[in-house]
Design an enzyme around this catalytic site. Structure first.
Site, mmCIF file in Angstrom:
data_model
loop_
_atom_site.group_PDB
_atom_site.id
_atom_site.type_symbol
_atom_site.label_atom_id
_atom_site.label_comp_id
_atom_site.label_asym_id
_atom_site.label_seq_id
_atom_site.Cartn_x
_atom_site.Cartn_y
_atom_site.Cartn_z
ATOM 1 N N SER A 45 0.869 -1.168 0.000
ATOM 2 C CA SER A 45 0.000 0.000 0.000
ATOM 3 C C SER A 45 0.908 1.221 0.000
ATOM 4 O O SER A 45 1.853 1.296 0.799
ATOM 5 C CB SER A 45 -0.919 0.004 1.216
ATOM 6 O OG SER A 45 -1.963 0.927 1.012
ATOM 7 N N GLU A 46 0.638 2.175 -0.891
ATOM 8 C CA GLU A 46 1.616 3.234 -1.153
ATOM 9 C C GLU A 46 1.828 4.196 0.014
ATOM 10 O O GLU A 46 2.759 4.981 -0.003
ATOM 11 C CB GLU A 46 1.261 4.004 -2.432
ATOM 12 C CG GLU A 46 -0.067 4.728 -2.421
ATOM 13 C CD GLU A 46 -1.205 3.883 -2.983
ATOM 14 O OE1 GLU A 46 -1.097 2.645 -2.959
ATOM 15 O OE2 GLU A 46 -2.207 4.478 -3.430
ATOM 16 N N ASN A 47 0.973 4.131 1.044
ATOM 17 C CA ASN A 47 1.222 4.985 2.201
ATOM 18 C C ASN A 47 2.346 4.426 3.078
ATOM 19 O O ASN A 47 2.749 5.082 4.038
ATOM 20 C CB ASN A 47 -0.050 5.179 3.027
ATOM 21 C CG ASN A 47 -0.608 3.884 3.549
ATOM 22 O OD1 ASN A 47 -0.674 2.895 2.830
ATOM 23 N ND2 ASN A 47 -0.996 3.865 4.804
#
Lengths: 217, 232
Positions: A45-47
Site C-alpha cells: 500500500s503506497e502509504n
C-alpha cells in the site's frame, strides 16, 4: 455478465506466486480476497506498508496502521513499514510486479484517465500517476460502459489523462482484453456475453481473432 | 551532544509568520503533527502555503487551519473528505496545486538531500507536466520536478531523543521522514521524548542532524478516518 466480485475473481487469476502487488481503491481492493491460497503474494500500500493483512478484529484497530484508503488494517508475518519516498521507489523502480487499478476511460493505445472530471470537484490523483507511469504490468478493473451506457474503451480518452500508453490488460464485466499496438484484442468473454455484445460496448478498435473463449472463474 | 529539545510547542514554533511555506507530515490523519497544527491555529497566522499529502477533514488536521482561512495555498496529492476545503477551492479563496504522490515525496527528499530537481516519469503526457521541462532517457520520457522550498517542516514521530533522533511507528511514518531537513527549520513532535543515549542508534529512522527542534506533544487524539474491522 460479471458483477464487481466477478471482475475481482477473474483478475485474481492473474496474480502469480512471488508477486508484490499494489491494489487501487474499489474493485481492485476486492482482488485480495480471491487470490489462490497455495501461492505467496505480498500486497503493497503506497502509504508505506508491504505485507498488508486483513482488517483488524474489533477493538484491535491501531490508528497508526492504515492502508492508502485510510482504512485500519493489520500486517502479516514478513511485513515492513517505510516512508513515502521508499514506497514510490518500489513503484517507480519497478519492484512491484503488478498494479491493479480502476479507470473512467482507457484508450486503444493504453492511455488511462481516472482522476479528474472537468467541472466536478477534483480530489487529486494520489499515487495513480506514479503507479501508471512506472508499473510494467498494469491491469485495469472497470465496468465496460459508464452509467449512461457509453463505452469506457475508447479510440481516444476524453477526460484528462492519468498516464499515456501504459495499460496492458483490462478486465471488465463483459470481457478480458489486451492492449496491443493495433487496438483492444479480445481475449475472453464473460459468461453469457457474446462477441457482438462486446463489440457494441466498445468504441475503440476491437480485434477479434478466431473463437473467443468464455472466462473460467 | 547537541540538544534539540525545546520545552513547549510555543517555543518550538517561534519564528513562524504570516505568508510562510510549511511542510506537514502525515497521510490522511495518520502521523500528523497534531500539536503543531493546534498551535498554528492558536497563533492565528495566515496566508500560509502548506505542502502536505492531504488536507485533513473538516474538524481535524489541516481542516482546522482551513476553517480559520489561514491557508492561502495547498500543495497535495489528494484532498477529498473535506467540505470546507471543497467550498474554499470552488469559490477561489484557496489555491490548490495537485501533484502525484510520489512526486510530492521526491520533491521533499530532493530538498532534504541537496538536489535542485529530479526527473520522474509520473505525469508525463498529462496536464501535470504542462509547462515543465521533459527529457528522454533510454527511450522513456520524464518530467523535471523542482525541490520544494519551505520555511518550516512540522513532523510527527513516535519516539525521539533530546539529540533529535527519531523513530516512527507503523504507517504513521509516511511523509514525515522525507520532510525532515527539507525546510529551513524542522520541528519534530513525538509521543515520547527520552534523554539522548536511551534509543538504540541501530534503530534510529531519522538522525538528529535533520531536526532543529524537538518536543513531546501534550496529547494525541490519533483520530481514525475509516475504522474497518472484522468479527471474530
Amino acid at each position: 455478465m460479471l458483477d464487481k466480485t466477478g471482475i475481482a475473481k477473474r483478475i485474481a487469476k492473474e496474480v502469480q506466486d512471488g508477486y508484490y502487488v499494489n491494489l487501487g481503491i474499489g474493485i481492485p481492493t476486492l482482488v485480495a480476497n480471491y487470490v489462490r491460497d497455495d501461492i505467496e503474494v505480498e500486497f503493497q500500500s503506497e502509504n508505506g506498508v508491504l505485507g498488508m493483512g486483513p482488517f483488524p478484529f474489533e477493538g484491535e484497530e491501531d490508528a497508526d496502521i492504515i492502508n492508502a484508503g485510510k482504512q485500519t488494517i493489520t500486517t502479516l508475518p514478513g511485513a515492513s513499514f517505510f516512508d513515502s519516498a521508499t514506497s514510490f521507489s518500489m513503484i517507480r523502480g519497478q519492484h512491484v510486479h503488478l498494479t491493479i487499478l480502476g479507470a473512467m476511460e482507457v484508450s486503444e493505445n493504453g492511455d488511462i484517465a481516472n482522476w479528474k472530471i472537468p467541472g466536478k470537484m477534483v480530489k487529486g490523483m494520489g499515487g495513480a500517476m506514479d503507479l501508471v507511469a512506472s508499473a510494467e504490468n498494469i491491469i485495469v478493473a472497470m465496468m465496460h460502459t459508464n452509467r449512461a451506457g457509453e463505452s469506457k474503451l475508447l479510440k481516444k480518452c476524453s477526460l484528462p489523462l492519468t498516464g499515456v500508453g501504459c495499460v496492458k490488460k483490462i478486465v471488465t464485466n463483459l470481457a478480458v482484453l489486451e492492449v496491443t499496438p493495433k487496438g483492444f484484442k479480445l481475449l475472453e468473454r464473460a459468461p453469457g456475453v457474446s462477441v457482438e455484445d462486446i463489440q457494441n460496448a466498445t468504441e475503440g478498435e476491437l480485434i477479434i481473432e478466431g473463437d473467443i473463449p468464455e472466462m473460467n472463474i | 551532544m547537541i540538544s534539540k529539545k525545546v520545552n513547549s510547542v510555543k517555543e518550538a514554533l517561534e519564528g513562524v509568520k504570516n505568508d510562510m511555506t510549511f511542510m506537514l507530515g502525515g497521510f490522511g490523519l495518520c502521523g500528523i503533527p497534531e500539536n503543531a497544527i493546534a498551535e498554528l491555529v492558536e497563533k492565528n497566522i495566515n496566508g500560509l502555503t502548506c505542502i502536505s499529502n492531504n488536507a485533513g477533514v473538516d474538524d481535524f488536521g489541516l481542516g482546522l487551519l482551513l476553517h480559520g482561512k489561514q491557508i492561502k495555498k495547498m500543495i497535495s496529492s489528494y484532498v477529498g473528505e473535506n467540505d470546507e476545503f471543497e467550498r474554499q477551492m470552488l469559490s477561489g479563496e484557496l489555491d490548490v496545486e495537485l501533484i502525484p504522490q510520489g512526486t510530492l515525496a521526491e520533491r521533499c527528499r530532493a530538498a532534504q538531500s541537496g538536489f535542485p530537481a529530479i526527473y520522474t516519469p509520473a505525469g508525463f503526457g498529462t496536464e501535470v507536466a504542462k509547462g515543465k521541462e521533459t527529457r528522454e532517457f533510454d527511450g522513456k520520457m520524464y518530467v523535471l520536478e523542482h525541490a520544494f522550498k519551505a520555511d518550516f517542516s512540522f513532523v510527527k514521530a513516535w519516539k525521539g531523543d533530546t539529540a533529535g533522533n527519531l523513530i516512527f511507528k507503523g504507517t504513521a511514518r509516511n511523509f514525515n521522514p522525507v520532510m525532515c531537513g527539507a525546510a529551513k527549520i524542522t520541528v519534530a513532535e513525538v509521543e515520547e521524548l527520552v534523554p539522548a543515549g536511551e534509543l538504540d542508534p541501530n534503530q534510529i529512522h531519522i538522525p538528529g542532524i535533520f531536526v532543529q527542534r524537538i518536543f513531546q506533544g501534550e496529547k494525541y487524539e490519533k483520530r481514525i478516518e475509516q475504522r474497518t474491522v472484522r468479527t471474530k
